[in-house]
Scaffold this motif. Structure first.
Motif, short mmCIF file in Angstrom:
data_model
loop_
_atom_site.label_atom_id
_atom_site.label_comp_id
_atom_site.label_asym_id
_atom_site.label_seq_id
_atom_site.Cartn_x
_atom_site.Cartn_y
_atom_site.Cartn_z
N PHE A 37 0.59 -1.07 0.28
CA PHE A 37 -0.47 0.42 -0.14
C PHE A 37 1.30 1.51 0.04
N ASP A 38 1.00 2.10 -0.86
CA ASP A 38 1.89 3.20 -1.39
C ASP A 38 0.76 4.41 -0.82
N ALA A 39 0.74 5.60 0.20
CA ALA A 39 -0.03 6.22 0.77
C ALA A 39 0.31 7.53 0.66
N LEU A 40 2.18 7.98 -0.53
CA LEU A 40 2.36 8.83 -1.18
C LEU A 40 2.28 9.49 0.17
N ALA A 59 2.34 -7.69 6.98
CA ALA A 59 3.33 -7.79 7.48
C ALA A 59 4.29 -6.08 7.31
N PRO A 60 5.17 -6.02 8.22
CA PRO A 60 5.76 -4.92 8.34
C PRO A 60 6.24 -4.50 6.78
N GLY A 61 5.88 -3.45 6.95
CA GLY A 61 6.32 -3.00 5.86
C GLY A 61 5.57 -2.80 4.55
N THR A 62 4.46 -3.15 4.63
CA THR A 62 2.98 -3.54 3.36
C THR A 62 2.78 -1.53 3.53
N VAL A 63 2.70 -0.94 4.17
CA VAL A 63 2.03 0.02 4.02
C VAL A 63 3.53 1.22 3.98
N VAL A 64 3.62 1.21 2.45
CA VAL A 64 5.11 2.58 2.14
C VAL A 64 4.55 4.05 1.92
N ASN A 65 5.83 4.79 1.95
CA ASN A 65 5.61 6.14 2.09
C ASN A 65 4.28 5.95 2.48
N GLY A 66 4.15 6.16 4.17
CA GLY A 66 3.25 6.42 5.27
C GLY A 66 2.55 7.17 6.41
#
Length: 273
Positions: A37-40, A59-66
């Protein structure tokens, strides 16, 4: 005057837990499935991280630019293939996560992709409508669906098959709001990657991502499989959005006026060789 401080992330997560089958989504992640998931670098990050990683077991790191940043970390917070290029690249390999998503600056729009497979906003709305009864909150069916005029008519064919109304509106979520308030529509979507339902009077990007996650968990299919099965049943409706930036406004106005004058003569013509 008393000031009450609330935690909007927790309140929102509680609402999402009432709409979707969180147990099924947890099981999907527990089985080893992965997403990104890229939250930009926008406001959707904290919501996505808490729900996806903390509550659902991604998993930890699933959300990037969070982490929300004032300048969005240099990102253009518009979830489409032109701007969510890091996400497109991350989902383009044989060992990539199976599911990818992005949300925009205020987290009300979304982009859905599978491994090497981008879902258009028109198809996303149609797929959600066709499979809505797999979602706990919509298991009784939909009152109706609505789309903005520039959105393809894919959802219209779903509505016809389901025997429910389909409404075409001008661009602008306020027109959907009227239908939602009147109880005439349950799902709404627009050409610019915005979709939502009657759970709020607005479009909701994180909601849409959880909707797709619930579909993946309920069907056991990949994103591409779900969409291709949809095309087999309802037909494929092509949609493309092109953004033109920094154009000369006078030249653009001349082009539009020329099209208005020629439109009555275009029927039956073959263009572009």
């Amino acid at each position: 005057m008393a000031v009450e401080i609330i935690d909007p992330v927790a309140d929102y997560a509680e609402l999402m837990g009432e709409i979707f089958d969180f147990a099924a989504i947890r099981a999907w992640f527990a089985a080893g499935h992965r997403m990104q998931f890229d939250a930009l670098s926008a406001i959707g990050g904290p919501y996505a991280k808490y729900i996806l990683e903390d509550l659902l077991g991604a998993a930890p790191g699933t959300v990037v630019n969070g982490t929300p940043l004032e300048d969005f970390g240099g990102h253009h917070p518009d979830p489409n293939p032109a701007h969510a290029t890091e996400l497109i690249e991350a989902l383009s390999h044989s060992n990539s996560p199976e599911f990818g998503a992005a949300s925009d600056g205020d987290a009300d729009r979304n982009m859905i992709i599978g491994r090497n497979f981008v879902v258009t906003p028109s198809d996303s709305l149609a797929v959600m409508a066709a499979n809505a009864t797999l979602i706990p909150a919509y298991k009784a069916g939909l009152a109706g669906v609505a789309r903005s005029m520039p959105t393809s008519c894919a959802v219209d064919y779903v509505a016809k098959a389901l025997g429910i109304p389909a409404y075409e509106t001008p661009t602008g979520w306020k027109f959907f709001g009227n239908l939602l308030d009147a109880g005439k529509a349950t799902l709404c979507g627009e050409e610019s990657y915005g979709s939502g339902s009657n759970h709020v009077r607005e479009k909701d990007g994180v909601w849409a991502v959880l909707f797709w996650l619930n579909l993946l968990a309920a069907t056991g299919r990949r994103v591409e499989e779900i969409v291709r099965a949809h095309w087999q049943r309802f037909g494929r409706h092509y949609y493309s959005r092109h953004d033109y930036e920094a154009l000369d406004s006078a030249a653009a106005a001349d082009l539009m006026q020329s099209l208005r004058e020629r439109v009555v003569q275009l029927s039956g013509q073959s263009l572009g060789g």
